[in-house]
Scaffold this motif. Structure first.
Motif, PDB file in Angstrom:
ATOM      1  N   GLY A   1       0.773  -1.246   0.000  1.00  0.00           N
ATOM      2  CA  GLY A   1       0.000   0.000   0.000  1.00  0.00           C
ATOM      3  C   GLY A   1       0.801   1.292   0.000  1.00  0.00           C
ATOM      4  O   GLY A   1       0.227   2.378  -0.046  1.00  0.00           O
ATOM      5  N   ALA A   2       2.124   1.199   0.022  1.00  0.00           N
ATOM      6  CA  ALA A   2       2.933   2.419   0.133  1.00  0.00           C
ATOM      7  C   ALA A   2       2.797   3.298  -1.113  1.00  0.00           C
ATOM      8  O   ALA A   2       2.856   4.519  -1.029  1.00  0.00           O
ATOM      9  CB  ALA A   2       4.385   2.053   0.360  1.00  0.00           C
ATOM     10  N   GLY A   3       2.601   2.651  -2.266  1.00  0.00           N
ATOM     11  CA  GLY A   3       2.513   3.407  -3.519  1.00  0.00           C
ATOM     12  C   GLY A   3       1.367   4.408  -3.515  1.00  0.00           C
ATOM     13  O   GLY A   3       1.436   5.466  -4.137  1.00  0.00           O
ATOM     14  N   MET A   4       0.321   4.079  -2.776  1.00  0.00           N
ATOM     15  CA  MET A   4      -0.849   4.962  -2.765  1.00  0.00           C
ATOM     16  C   MET A   4      -0.579   6.228  -1.944  1.00  0.00           C
ATOM     17  O   MET A   4      -1.125   7.292  -2.223  1.00  0.00           O
ATOM     18  CB  MET A   4      -2.031   4.198  -2.186  1.00  0.00           C
ATOM     19  CG  MET A   4      -3.335   4.655  -2.739  1.00  0.00           C
ATOM     20  SD  MET A   4      -4.626   3.535  -2.239  1.00  0.00           S
ATOM     21  CE  MET A   4      -6.031   4.532  -2.584  1.00  0.00           C
ATOM     22  N   VAL A   5       0.276   6.099  -0.935  1.00  0.00           N
ATOM     23  CA  VAL A   5       0.629   7.271  -0.127  1.00  0.00           C
ATOM     24  C   VAL A   5       1.319   8.298  -1.025  1.00  0.00           C
ATOM     25  O   VAL A   5       0.965   9.481  -1.056  1.00  0.00           O
ATOM     26  CB  VAL A   5       1.579   6.866   1.026  1.00  0.00           C
ATOM     27  CG1 VAL A   5       2.092   8.095   1.754  1.00  0.00           C
ATOM     28  CG2 VAL A   5       0.897   5.902   1.976  1.00  0.00           C
ATOM     29  N   MET A   6       2.292   7.808  -1.787  1.00  0.00           N
ATOM     30  CA  MET A   6       3.052   8.720  -2.618  1.00  0.00           C
ATOM     31  C   MET A   6       2.232   9.244  -3.802  1.00  0.00           C
ATOM     32  O   MET A   6       2.566  10.272  -4.372  1.00  0.00           O
ATOM     33  CB  MET A   6       4.325   8.032  -3.121  1.00  0.00           C
ATOM     34  CG  MET A   6       5.277   7.720  -2.005  1.00  0.00           C
ATOM     35  SD  MET A   6       5.533   9.142  -0.936  1.00  0.00           S
ATOM     36  CE  MET A   6       7.279   9.206  -0.858  1.00  0.00           C
ATOM     37  N   LEU A   7       1.170   8.530  -4.130  1.00  0.00           N
ATOM     38  CA  LEU A   7       0.300   9.003  -5.207  1.00  0.00           C
ATOM     39  C   LEU A   7      -0.294  10.379  -4.841  1.00  0.00           C
ATOM     40  O   LEU A   7      -0.489  11.239  -5.695  1.00  0.00           O
ATOM     41  CB  LEU A   7      -0.824   7.975  -5.442  1.00  0.00           C
ATOM     42  CG  LEU A   7      -1.935   8.387  -6.389  1.00  0.00           C
ATOM     43  CD1 LEU A   7      -1.380   8.594  -7.797  1.00  0.00           C
ATOM     44  CD2 LEU A   7      -3.020   7.327  -6.422  1.00  0.00           C
ATOM     45  N   VAL A   8      -0.549  10.549  -3.542  1.00  0.00           N
ATOM     46  CA  VAL A   8      -1.085  11.837  -3.076  1.00  0.00           C
ATOM     47  C   VAL A   8      -0.113  12.954  -3.468  1.00  0.00           C
ATOM     48  O   VAL A   8      -0.513  14.025  -3.944  1.00  0.00           O
ATOM     49  CB  VAL A   8      -1.262  11.794  -1.535  1.00  0.00           C
ATOM     50  CG1 VAL A   8      -1.687  13.142  -1.001  1.00  0.00           C
ATOM     51  CG2 VAL A   8      -2.260  10.713  -1.152  1.00  0.00           C
TER      52      VAL A   8
END
Ligand code: ASP
Length: 441
Positions: free
Chosen positions: A365-372
């Motif tokens: 799920g880390a990729g979604m944090v950086m998507l922000v």
């Protein structure tokens, strides 16, 4: 009878896990049964892999560097690695952008679907948590990452799996100093790390004996905890674009393997597949790292002098799958919410997705944090962020599984390329868990 190859056993475990998960969805209390009785098997497996990650990085990197005999060689490996990592990531982002801009998956999302997804997920604690985490990361100063990479306490660094870059720094520092003290003083410590390295690789072999059961458990759990299937279908086109892009990326790696390293790409896939399947099942490049290292060294023939640096660094900073996903997801959200992106915005996405994938942790799920952060870089309104993330949240887990698989394949490919350029690609000599069993029986 020759026993089935490991990747087949793992694949069978995965298929049975998915089937069992779907059956349990139909049974009353099935989800609870999996949570209580099946999930722990997968959790223990992932814990075991994490348990050996730090000793493996430490031992293997120290051994790798101290075997080099020449520090300039290390600088050359390091530089090539970083350059190739950046190049493959830019290619991944470009593939993502080309696909999402030509296929426009966001245009077909109806207002009802947007409303339903927003209602279901916008206030979900995970979505809000990701936005909060992104703003924490964004508040940092430009050189904070360098500062964070240097530990001030060796034992604290070694005691926290999240501090992988600190462990790499410590191991590099130790390895280089070991090279500089001369053969005589270095020998005892070098022998110690050599032996530790062999022992930890044997631990990987032993843990892998349980992999087929673990993936059964991990996938059964993914199935019972996934969201409303109707919402999943609504996002099929978007998910298809991401998966299509990831597939193209794998093809690109195979071309690189064949053209640059002159090895058969199908052979490459066969050798690396247990690591890919685990990456898929765990959604974590960090947890998969010990297996990636074992496969790359013992089954692909990459010398430890290369793999011990390229792989741990790759697991933390090289995430081609994640960056491709971030590019597609950002444009998809903009399309669905009618937020216009100029050509300059698309270029900004290339740059921020590159930095964001470097900054993403190698965990689920880390990729979604950086998507922000990628979305904010193109001026996406802060008050709509939760809605944007809500749009893609339902399919994030399956996409995370696929992108993690690509992240791991990318690291393995680059390690082969660097090894080839450095003349450190050999004929592999694989070791089995029971090679010395007779001696201790
Ligand atoms: N799960 C990914 C990894 O561990 C990171 C991400 O894309 O969320 O590589």
């Amino acid at each position: 009878m020759k026993s089935l190859a490991l990747h087949w056993k793992i694949l069978i475990g995965m298929l049975l896990g998915v089937t069992f998960g779907f059956i349990m969805l139909e049974v009353q209390g099935g989800g609870d049964f999996i949570a209580s009785w099946i999930k722990p098997i997968g959790t223990i497996f992932v814990k075991l892999l994490k348990l050996i990650a730090v000793p493996l990085i430490l031992a293997s990197l120290i051994k790798g560097i101290s075997d080099l005999k020449d520090i300039s060689k290390f600088a050359s490996i390091g530089l090539k690695t970083i350059i190739i990592y950046v190049l493959t990531t830019v290619i991944a982002i470009s593939i993502g952008l080309i696909l999402v801009n030509t296929l426009n998956p966001g245009d077909g999302v109806s207002t009802e679907t947007i409303a339903k997804l927003t209602e279901t997920y916008a206030n979900d604690s995970s979505v809000q948590g990701k936005i909060a985490e992104a703003s924490r990361q964004q508040a940092s100063r430009p050189l904070d990452f360098l500062e964070a990479m240097v530990p001030d306490n060796a034992f604290l660094a070694l005691s926290n799996n999240k501090l992988m870059l600190q462990v790499i720094f410590l191991a590099m520092f130790l390895g280089i100093s070991l090279l500089l003290v001369g053969e005589k003083s270095a020998k005892p410590l070098k022998d110690f790390f050599d032996s530790l390295n062999d022992v930890v690789l044997k631990m990987v072999d032993l843990i892998m004996l349980t992999a087929p059961f673990a993936v059964f458990s991990l996938l059964a759990n993914v199935v019972v905890s996934s969201g409303d299937p109707e919402l999943l279908y609504a996002l099929m086109f978007y998910a298809g674009v991401v998966v299509g892009g990831l597939f193209l990326m794998i093809c690109f790696y195979l071309v690189l393997v064949s053209v640059i390293t002159k090895r058969n790409p199908i052979w490459f896939l066969k050798q690396i597949s247990p690591a890919q399947l685990l990456a898929f099942s765990t959604s974590s490049s960090a947890a998969t790292l010990p297996v990636t290292m074992e496969r790359v060294e013992e089954h692909l023939g990459v010398d430890k002098e290369v793999s011990s640096f390229v792989l741990p660094v790759g697991a933390t900073i090289n995430m081609d799958g994640t960056s491709l996903y971030q590019a597609v997801a950002a444009v998809f959200i903009a399309q669905a919410l009618n937020f216009d992106l100029t050509f300059a915005d698309q270029l900004t996405i290339v740059l921020t997705a590159l930095l964001a994938s470097i900054g993403s942790a190698a965990v689920p799920g880390a990729g979604m944090v950086m998507l922000v952060i990628v979305l904010e870089s193109v001026g996406f309104p802060a008050d709509k962020l939760a809605i944007g993330l809500a749009l893609i949240f339902a399919v994030d887990r399956p996409l995370d599984m696929c992108r993690t698989m690509v992240n791991v394949t990318g690291d393995a490919t680059v390690s082969m390329i660097v090894a080839k350029i450095e003349g450190k690609l050999h004929t592999p000599k694989s070791k089995e868990w029971d090679d010395h069993l007779e001696e201790v029986k």
